[in-house]
Scaffold this active site. Structure first.
Site, short mmCIF file in Angstrom:
data_model
loop_
_atom_site.label_atom_id
_atom_site.label_comp_id
_atom_site.label_asym_id
_atom_site.label_seq_id
_atom_site.Cartn_x
_atom_site.Cartn_y
_atom_site.Cartn_z
N ASP A 160 63.45 30.04 36.40
CA ASP A 160 64.60 30.38 35.56
C ASP A 160 65.85 30.64 36.40
O ASP A 160 66.96 30.70 35.87
CB ASP A 160 64.30 31.68 34.77
CG ASP A 160 64.12 31.44 33.29
OD1 ASP A 160 64.58 30.39 32.79
OD2 ASP A 160 63.52 32.30 32.62
N LYS A 173 58.28 25.83 24.88
CA LYS A 173 58.13 25.57 26.32
C LYS A 173 56.70 25.12 26.63
O LYS A 173 56.47 24.19 27.39
CB LYS A 173 58.52 26.82 27.13
CG LYS A 173 60.03 27.10 27.10
CD LYS A 173 60.44 28.46 27.63
CE LYS A 173 61.93 28.71 27.37
NZ LYS A 173 62.41 30.03 27.81
N GLN A 232 60.30 35.80 29.60
CA GLN A 232 61.18 35.53 28.46
C GLN A 232 62.05 36.76 28.17
O GLN A 232 61.56 37.89 28.10
CB GLN A 232 60.34 35.14 27.24
CG GLN A 232 61.15 34.69 26.04
CD GLN A 232 61.94 33.39 26.27
OE1 GLN A 232 61.55 32.53 27.04
NE2 GLN A 232 63.09 33.27 25.62
#
Ligand code: GUN
Length: 291
Positions: free
Chosen positions: A119, A52, A96
């Site tokens: 997200d 990322k 994450q």
């Protein structure tokens, strides 16, 4: 052309984002800034986060990595997240997953400021997604939808089977594809570890989206001729013929099903690369919402 080339489409999306960043620079607008929060030492999570960050460099974004030891408490992690929430330099951030045992994922995602939640996992954004209200869509489902759009796949009235009901992939993609949207209108079935007669359900499906993480689980005798296969699985399997000693495979036995399908995403090079480009697209949007 049977292969849905996620690598190619992802590169196209990244090029579009890079152009948008260059235009923002010309207009003296802020450079988008994505941050990642990584807790503990989970190997795959470190790899994903590094990818990322590299993608941010490629499109000209700024990026930050906030890395914490697995001994961090939930309380301490929440206070770190609250600092990122009020840091005006950062447009969007991700936590994450998975988080180490002892940290409640729900409590953490609840604290991510919705306007920075690129997200789409905060309950406010997830609820908007379920209601069909514009918001940040979780990156993997958004990547699948982008592939459906760019390959002009018409799912209207088609039987679409989603295997797996995770919060990250199965649940949201099943909701999105049933919605009355240009990419949706499918008749969606969600199968999972407790489903009976999975083979029969697979054989009755025009499209299968598999997100269960069982290597090469779906075989030729389980699919309908001409069906479309979207493989979200990413697993390492031992391979003594490979230099690394392993190879990456999906949920689908690619070699065996290939002749029978009309379209299929390979692993690697299918859905995986799309996930990163859609996260960056969400971050670009988060940044432009601040203009
Ligand atoms: N772990 C596996 N997939 C994802 C994802 O899309 N976002 C985050 N934050 N963690 C993940």
């Amino acid at each position: 052309m049977k292969i849905i080339d996620g690598k190619k489409v992802s590169n196209e999306v990244l090029d579009e984002i890079k152009l948008a960043v260059q235009n923002r620079k010309k207009l003296n607008l802020k450079i988008p800034h994505l941050a990642a929060v990584l807790v503990g030492d989970d190997g795959p999570s470190q790899t994903y986060v590094n990818s990322k960050i590299r993608a941010c460099e490629r499109v000209g974004f700024e990026s930050s990595l906030f890395q914490f030891d697995k001994s961090i408490t939930e309380y301490e992690l929440i206070s770190e997240i609250e600092k990122i929430n009020v840091n005006d330099d950062i447009d969007g951030f991700i936590v994450q997953l998975p988080l180490p045992k002892g940290i409640n994922q729900e409590n953490i995602l609840n604290k991510v400021l919705p306007k920075k939640d690129v997200d789409g996992f905060n309950p406010i954004n997830y609820g908007k997604m379920a209601l069909g209200i514009e918001t940040f869509l979780p990156a993997t489902p958004a990547g699948i939808i982008e592939l459906i759009k760019r390959y002009s796949i018409d799912l209207k009235g088609k039987k679409c089977l989603v295997i797996g009901r995770s919060q990250i992939v199965g649940r949201p993609i099943s909701i999105l594809l049933s919605q009355n949207k240009i990419f949706g209108n499918a008749t969606v079935t969600v199968a999972h570890s407790r489903s009976n007669n999975l083979k029969e359900i697979c054989l009755d499906s025009d499209m299968i989206i598999s997100a269960i993480g069982i290597p090469e689980f779906i075989k030729k005798d389980m699919i309908k001729p001409g069906s479309i296969i979207i493989d979200v699985g990413i697993c390492r399997v031992k391979d003594d013929n490979s230099l690394k000693g392993y190879r990456i495979v999906g949920d689908v036995d690619f070699e065996s099903v290939y002749d029978k399908v009309s379209l299929i995403t390979p692993v690697p090079g299918g859905v995986g690369p799309m996930t990163i480009s859609m996260l960056l697209k969400n971050t670009l949007r988060a940044s432009s919402l601040n203009d």
